[in-house]
Every structure is written in C-alpha cells, then in structure tokens.
Design an enzyme around this catalytic site. Structure first.
Site, PDB file in Angstrom:
ATOM      1  N   ASP A  37       0.855  -1.192   0.000  1.00 29.71           N
ATOM      2  CA  ASP A  37       0.000   0.000   0.000  1.00 29.71           C
ATOM      3  C   ASP A  37       0.884   1.232   0.000  1.00 29.71           C
ATOM      4  OD1 ASP A  37      -2.134  -1.875   1.980  1.00 29.71           O
ATOM      5  OD2 ASP A  37      -2.761  -0.931   0.117  1.00 29.71           O
ATOM      6  N   ASP A 177     -10.533  -4.720  -1.576  1.00 29.88           N
ATOM      7  CA  ASP A 177      -9.520  -4.330  -0.600  1.00 29.88           C
ATOM      8  C   ASP A 177     -10.155  -3.469   0.482  1.00 29.88           C
ATOM      9  OD1 ASP A 177      -6.365  -2.461  -0.947  1.00 29.88           O
ATOM     10  OD2 ASP A 177      -7.453  -3.175   0.813  1.00 29.88           O
TER      11      ASP A 177
HETATM   12  C1  DX5 Z   1      -6.481   1.016   2.766  1.00 31.20           C
HETATM   13  C2  DX5 Z   1      -5.584  -0.169   2.617  1.00 31.20           C
HETATM   14  C3  DX5 Z   1      -6.151  -1.323   3.404  1.00 31.20           C
HETATM   15  C4  DX5 Z   1      -5.254  -2.510   3.462  1.00 31.20           C
HETATM   16  C5  DX5 Z   1      -6.018  -3.711   3.986  1.00 31.20           C
HETATM   17  O1  DX5 Z   1      -5.900   2.114   2.170  1.00 31.20           O
HETATM   18  O2  DX5 Z   1      -5.463  -0.500   1.234  1.00 31.20           O
HETATM   19  O3  DX5 Z   1      -7.386  -1.665   2.813  1.00 31.20           O
HETATM   20  O4  DX5 Z   1      -4.753  -2.747   2.210  1.00 31.20           O
HETATM   21  O5  DX5 Z   1      -6.437  -3.375   5.247  1.00 31.20           O
HETATM   22  P1  DX5 Z   1      -7.393  -4.325   6.120  1.00 31.20           P
HETATM   23  O6  DX5 Z   1      -7.397  -5.695   5.493  1.00 31.20           O
HETATM   24  O7  DX5 Z   1      -6.750  -4.308   7.479  1.00 31.20           O
HETATM   25  O8  DX5 Z   1      -8.722  -3.684   6.092  1.00 31.20           O
END
Ligand code: DX5
Length: 225
Positions: A37, A177
C-alpha cells in the site's frame, strides 16, 4: 468468468523492522501475491512505502508484487515501483487526470496496468479502459489505513464491475480491498470478486498465516456463484 479465488496480503500491518522475513513467511503460507500500500500523504492522509523499501525485500520472496499507488501523481512514480520489482501497478481513477494515458504508460513500463475505485466512484469510471487493464480494484473501505470496517454497500458495485468484465470478454481480475475477513469475504466473493486483499484479518489470525490464507480461500470458494 470468475477465476479461482486468490488471497493477497497487504503488508501494511507487518512489523516493518522484519519486512523481508514477513514476506518470506507469507510466501511459505501460500499467498498468491503481495500488495504494498503506497501512500504519499496527499491522496490519503498516511505515508508508507517508497520504492527502495520494496526493492529491499524483492529478493526475500518469489511471489509477484503489486503496488497499490494511493498517490496524487502516479505518472511520476509508476516507473520507480516497476523498477523496484512490482509486476502489477494499481492507480486510482480519482488521481488520474488522463487515466487512459496513465494505464498505457504502465503497460509500456512492462507491468500489468490496474485501476482502483474509491467507494464514492461509480463503476462507470472504468467503462472505457477495460481494454487496457488486467485488474480492477473495488475499494471496500476509504483508502489510507488498515483495520477499517468492510463497506457492504460496495457489493452492488462489485457485481456491476463483474458484469462489465464478463461483457468485455477479457480476463480481468476483480480485486477487493478493505475489511476483508472471515465474516466479510463471502459477500465480496458472492458478488463476483476473485482477488482478495487482506491485511489486519490475516495478520491477527491466532493460528497464523497459513491458517488465515486457507480459511479465507475456502470461504471465498464456498461463496462463489
Ligand atoms: C487502505 C488499505 C487497506 C489494506 C487492507 O488504504 O489499502 O485496505 O490494504 O487493510 P485491512 O485488510 O486491514 O482492512
């Protein structure tokens, strides 16, 4: 056509002091890819991985890397993340003044172009670029941080993008995501997602990475229509 579910950890929750080891451990656990990310503190109110960090862990694992560019000017940065070892580069439709051109740039760099949609952005935003992408990412949280609650209200958009992909006749991953966990992955899968980004739910599984990966994949398989 929905492909077999793939589980792709976001390494956002990882211990950054051991990032290489974590990437290796995730490969051993059976993940399909790893997602980084990338946040610039402008497009989202957080700051994370520069390309050198990704380059430093590239040799720790053989699984493909994807860069989720949550940045204001992806045209200026995309090549750095391809050079660092990312085979998939995800840009946000909202950050691209000329999305069609930016996706073409990613393809010219030798990477797989992908486009992400924030929760408020309609599926129609990708209607005229499906011929350019290998992946569409439907965000199920507002980007910037891990550990947020899954937005079930995005499920109709997932289904709409699935229909658009199927009508295109192209093999395009439909990735989701944000808040993907044992109690939410089935809803995303049932509406047509086939790639699942999991961060906090995967890292906090008390039985470890391999259990989390298998459990999530099994739940997604069971929910496919
Ligand atoms: C948000 C990020 C999150 C991450 C996953 O900007 O992209 O979505 O990848 O986070 P979790 O799985 O903890 O929601």
């Amino acid at each position: 056509m929905t492909l077999a579910p793939r589980i792709v950890p976001s390494v956002l929750p990882a211990d950054f002091a051991r990032l290489g080891e974590v990437c290796r451990d995730l490969e051993v656990a059976g993940v399909d890819r790893l997602q980084f990310d990338v946040m610039d503190g402008r497009f989202v109110p957080n700051l994370t991985f520069g390309p050198d960090v990704i380059a430093a862990v590239r040799s720790w694992t053989t699984v493909p890397f994807e860069a989720h560019l949550m940045v204001e000017e992806p045209d200026l940065l995309a090549h750095r993340y391809v050079e660092a070892g990312c085979g998939i580069v995800i840009v946000h439709a909202e950050a691209c003044r000329h999305l069609h051109r930016t996706l073409g740039l990613v393809r010219e760099l030798g990477a797989s172009p992908a486009v992400a949609l924030n929760p408020a952005t309609p599926a129609s935003a990708v209607a005229h670029v499906l011929d350019l992408v290998d992946l569409v990412l439907v965000m199920t949280v507002n980007p910037g941080f891990g550990g947020q609650a899954y937005l079930g209200s995005m499920e109709p958009k997932i289904a709409e993008v699935r229909s658009m992909i199927d009508r295109s006749g192209r093999q395009i991953d439909l990735e989701v995501d944000g808040g993907i966990a044992p109690d939410t992955i089935a809803g995303a899968a049932a509406h047509g997602a086939d790639v699942f980004i999991a961060g906090s739910a995967l890292f906090r599984d008390p039985e470890g990475f391999a259990h989390a990966v298998t459990d999530l994949r099994t739940r997604a398989e069971a929910a496919r229509r």
